[in-house]
Design a protein around this motif. Structure first.
Motif, PDB file in Angstrom:
ATOM      1  N   VAL A 174      47.811  47.732  43.536  1.00 10.88           N
ATOM      2  CA  VAL A 174      47.870  46.321  43.925  1.00 10.88           C
ATOM      3  C   VAL A 174      48.200  46.277  45.412  1.00 10.88           C
ATOM      4  O   VAL A 174      49.228  46.818  45.836  1.00 10.88           O
ATOM      5  CB  VAL A 174      48.944  45.566  43.110  1.00 10.88           C
ATOM      6  CG1 VAL A 174      49.059  44.123  43.601  1.00 10.88           C
ATOM      7  CG2 VAL A 174      48.607  45.591  41.619  1.00 10.88           C
ATOM      8  N   VAL A 229      43.587  45.654  42.973  1.00 13.09           N
ATOM      9  CA  VAL A 229      43.747  44.207  43.152  1.00 13.09           C
ATOM     10  C   VAL A 229      44.051  43.939  44.627  1.00 13.09           C
ATOM     11  O   VAL A 229      45.006  44.480  45.172  1.00 13.09           O
ATOM     12  CB  VAL A 229      44.894  43.670  42.264  1.00 13.09           C
ATOM     13  CG1 VAL A 229      45.153  42.189  42.560  1.00 13.09           C
ATOM     14  CG2 VAL A 229      44.571  43.881  40.785  1.00 13.09           C
ATOM     15  N   THR A 273      51.034  40.054  39.402  1.00 15.17           N
ATOM     16  CA  THR A 273      50.005  40.877  38.751  1.00 15.17           C
ATOM     17  C   THR A 273      50.587  42.248  38.396  1.00 15.17           C
ATOM     18  O   THR A 273      50.405  42.742  37.273  1.00 15.17           O
ATOM     19  CB  THR A 273      48.788  41.057  39.696  1.00 15.17           C
ATOM     20  OG1 THR A 273      48.377  39.786  40.158  1.00 15.17           O
ATOM     21  CG2 THR A 273      47.635  41.741  38.994  1.00 15.17           C
ATOM     22  N   GLY A 280      48.381  36.382  38.306  1.00 18.72           N
ATOM     23  CA  GLY A 280      48.931  37.595  37.704  1.00 18.72           C
ATOM     24  C   GLY A 280      48.505  37.730  36.258  1.00 18.72           C
ATOM     25  O   GLY A 280      48.111  38.806  35.788  1.00 18.72           O
ATOM     26  N   LEU A 330      44.389  38.129  36.097  1.00 21.36           N
ATOM     27  CA  LEU A 330      43.872  39.451  36.481  1.00 21.36           C
ATOM     28  C   LEU A 330      44.305  40.515  35.483  1.00 21.36           C
ATOM     29  O   LEU A 330      43.544  41.450  35.190  1.00 21.36           O
ATOM     30  CB  LEU A 330      44.330  39.804  37.901  1.00 21.36           C
ATOM     31  CG  LEU A 330      43.771  38.887  38.998  1.00 21.36           C
ATOM     32  CD1 LEU A 330      44.277  39.310  40.371  1.00 21.36           C
ATOM     33  CD2 LEU A 330      42.243  38.876  38.993  1.00 21.36           C
ATOM     34  N   THR A 331      45.514  40.384  34.947  1.00 23.36           N
ATOM     35  CA  THR A 331      45.957  41.358  33.940  1.00 23.36           C
ATOM     36  C   THR A 331      45.063  41.278  32.706  1.00 23.36           C
ATOM     37  O   THR A 331      44.655  42.303  32.148  1.00 23.36           O
ATOM     38  CB  THR A 331      47.439  41.104  33.579  1.00 23.36           C
ATOM     39  OG1 THR A 331      48.201  41.280  34.775  1.00 23.36           O
ATOM     40  CG2 THR A 331      47.937  42.071  32.519  1.00 23.36           C
TER      41      THR A 331
END
Ligand SMILES: Cc1cc2nc3c(=O)[nH]c(=O)nc-3n(C[C@H](O)[C@H](O)[C@H](O)COP(=O)(O)OP(=O)(O)OC[C@H]3O[C@@H](n4cnc5c(N)ncnc54)[C@H](O)[C@@H]3O)c2cc1C
Ligand code: FES
Length: 507
Positions: free
Chosen positions: A35, A230, A45, A372, A375-376
């Motif tokens: 990240v 990310v 995230t 967060g 995207l997870t």
């Protein structure tokens, strides 16, 4: 009252400085997910992914939550000024509902984290208001209240608020939150590390190779190999889908000072009037005094004199809250997407394992927490009902909202060409504490004269895409009007998308 506020730094950073810096990445590393950026979007995230069992490395150029997130006004609300009436027109009622639900769920989720981890972050439930004093805009507010209600928020139209001055109308959404963003995120960072995640501060990322796996390279030469990457650097530092054409930077000022407990405004407020004014308070001391936080005066970075803007904002605070003792002043910037909705999801149309979170339009606290979770879900292969709404690959709405898209491009072109035609003063005319683009030989340099009279000269060409930088005297920084990169007086990057410094020049 301190009428002339000076830039003294963020209250959030001064009251939660964090411990010693974490070490920079010094050797190559292999993880599931890298990240880039440890603001609210990157840390949220990384925290979610760690909880989902992924090995995660966070690479942060500065310190955790010290970028835009460390300089925000920290309202955690799904009432985003005047967004719902526009969303129901451009995305339909279903799109507006998804937006409201995704932001509200992010706030509820954060409340759960605060409770689970026992985070002491001045978490306070408050009603959020968007108000106007101009009677000519009341219909707009009524439409917004109706649209927000239709989108599922507990929204009403009001004419009374807790502000110490009359308003013509306001949208009120109950049960929203104000908090201390840095206390919250420092606790999240510690918990992430306790669960095996790694955070590297002072680690600037320069390169991304989207192979299988991806490779992220840093300034020191150390690399991180990861299945997924990310990009949560606020303005994306990697832009293979020309996202910058759909993002405009907007810088804004904040002043803050103490008021007595019985003058608390009992709510969080924002108005589009007066070039935007936002008001909230935070707990200040044991005597019950509150910190009044006033935000406003937005402008494109690199345009005009920020000292006058600080003076205007301080004067507004003094006029509306007589006797307020303004002891903090700071500034920061966010990015407006041309079609209203943040860009969160795959980095470009061909991306399989690279993701981005950007364009929060002034509402990136709930937006970053939402990012967060979104995207997870995408990285772990779960469904998320609002993936489509935030998908950065969307072009239909970008084109449909074309005037704003073309305006952004025209502004960039105007700066790219027009700024080169501006007359440059002679270097001798530069007083101490000031900076300007000056002609030296055939070259145009960015020159700053420090208080001791010494000259600091750097290239005037922004290392992102070559626009000319401009001096912000109040913050003593070079700013690029095209996409908002910022550099210190010796050319070091303060804020991207630029990742390389302005070259030093002899003068
Ligand atoms: C004045 C103001 C008030 C605001 N108030 C509110 C509010 O009340 N409520 C709300 O919801 N939103 C608010 N916002 C918006 C919100 O603060 C932002 O949208 C949000 O903080 C953005 O978070 P981020 O994680 O995207 O960016 P950041 O917090 O800036 O994080 C990005 C990180 O990436 C790092 N980075 C950059 N480049 C690199 C690189 N090359 N390598 C490694 N790391 C890198 C940076 O150092 C930084 O720490 C406000 C914005 C402004 C301007
Ligand atoms: S930030 Fe893009 S050219 Fe400067």
């Amino acid at each position: 009252m301190t009428e002339k506020a000076q830039v003294k730094g963020s209250y959030w950073l001064q009251t939660a400085p964090g411990g010693a810096p974490r070490p920079a990445l010094a050797e190559d590393l292999d993880v599931d997910v890298a990240v880039i950026g440890a603001g609210v979007a990157g840390l949220s995230t990384a925290w979610e992914l760690t909880r989902a069992g992924r090995s995660v490395a966070v690479l942060e150029a500065g310190r955790v939550a010290a970028g835009v997130t460390g300089h925000t006004s920290a309202k955690l609300t799904a009432l985003h000024s005047l967004v719902y009436d526009k969303l129901r027109r451009t995305r339909g009622p279903g799109g507006a509902r998804l937006y409201a639900r995704s932001q509200s769920e992010a706030i509820e989720h954060a409340a759960g984290i605060v409770e689970e981890l026992g985070i002491d972050c001045d978490w306070e439930t408050r009603d959020a208001y968007t108000y106007v004093c101009d009677a000519g805009r009341v219909d707009e507010l009524r439409a917004e209240a109706a649209a927000a209600r239709e989108a599922g928020l507990p929204a009403t139209f009001e004419t009374e608020t807790g502000l110490p001055f009359p308003v013509a109308g306001a949208v009120k959404v109950t049960g929203q939150v104000q908090f201390h963003p840095r206390k919250y995120l420092l606790a999240l960072a510690e918990d992430l590390e306790a669960h095996g995640g790694r955070i590297f501060e002072g680690t600037t990322v320069h390169g991304l190779d989207e192979g299988g796996p991806c490779r992220v390279s840093t300034e020191s030469g150390a690399t991180v190999t990861a299945r997924d990457v990310v990009v949560a650097t606020h303005y994306p530092i990697f832009d293979r889908a020309l996202l910058f054409a759909r993002l405009s930077p907007r810088r804004e000022l904040v002043v803050a000072g103490s008021i007595e407990a019985d003058r608390d405004v009992d709510g969080m407020y924002i108005t589009p009037d007066d070039n935007t004014r936002s008001v909230r308070t935070a707990p200040l001391d044991e005597a019950g005094r509150r910190l009044l936080i006033v935000t406003g005066e937005h402008f494109t970075p690199g345009t005009g004199d920020t000292r006058e803007r600080f003076d205007r904002l301080s004067a507004w605070a003094g006029e509306h809250f007589p006797g307020v003792d303004l002891t903090y002043a700071w500034a920061t910037q966010d990015i407006d997407p041309t079609d209203t909705v943040p860009l969160v999801g795959p980095l470009h149309p061909g991306a399989k394992h690279t993701y981005v979170a950007t364009g929060f339009g002034g509402w990136g606290l709930s937006g970053g927490m939402m990012a967060g979770r979104l995207l997870t879900a995408q990285i772990t292969g779960e469904e998320c009902p609002w993936s489509g709404l935030y998908d950065p690959r969307r072009l239909r709405t970008a084109v449909r909202e074309a005037p704003s898209f073309f305006k952004t491009q025209a502004e960039v072109a105007r700066h790219f060409v027009g700024d080169r035609l501006r007359p440059a003063p002679p270097v001798d005319a530069l007083p101490p504490g000031e900076g300007a683009l000056v002609r030296v030989g055939g070259d145009r340099l960015a020159v700053y004269r420090d208080e001791a009279g010494a000259l600091h000269a750097v290239s005037s060409r922004c290392t992102h895409l070559g626009c000319l930088v401009s001096f912000n005297a109040a913050e003593r920084a070079w700013e690029c009007p095209c996409h908002g990169s910022r550099f210190d007086t010796d050319g070091k990057v303060i804020q991207g998308p630029a990742t390389k410094p302005l070259e030093r020049r002899d003068i």
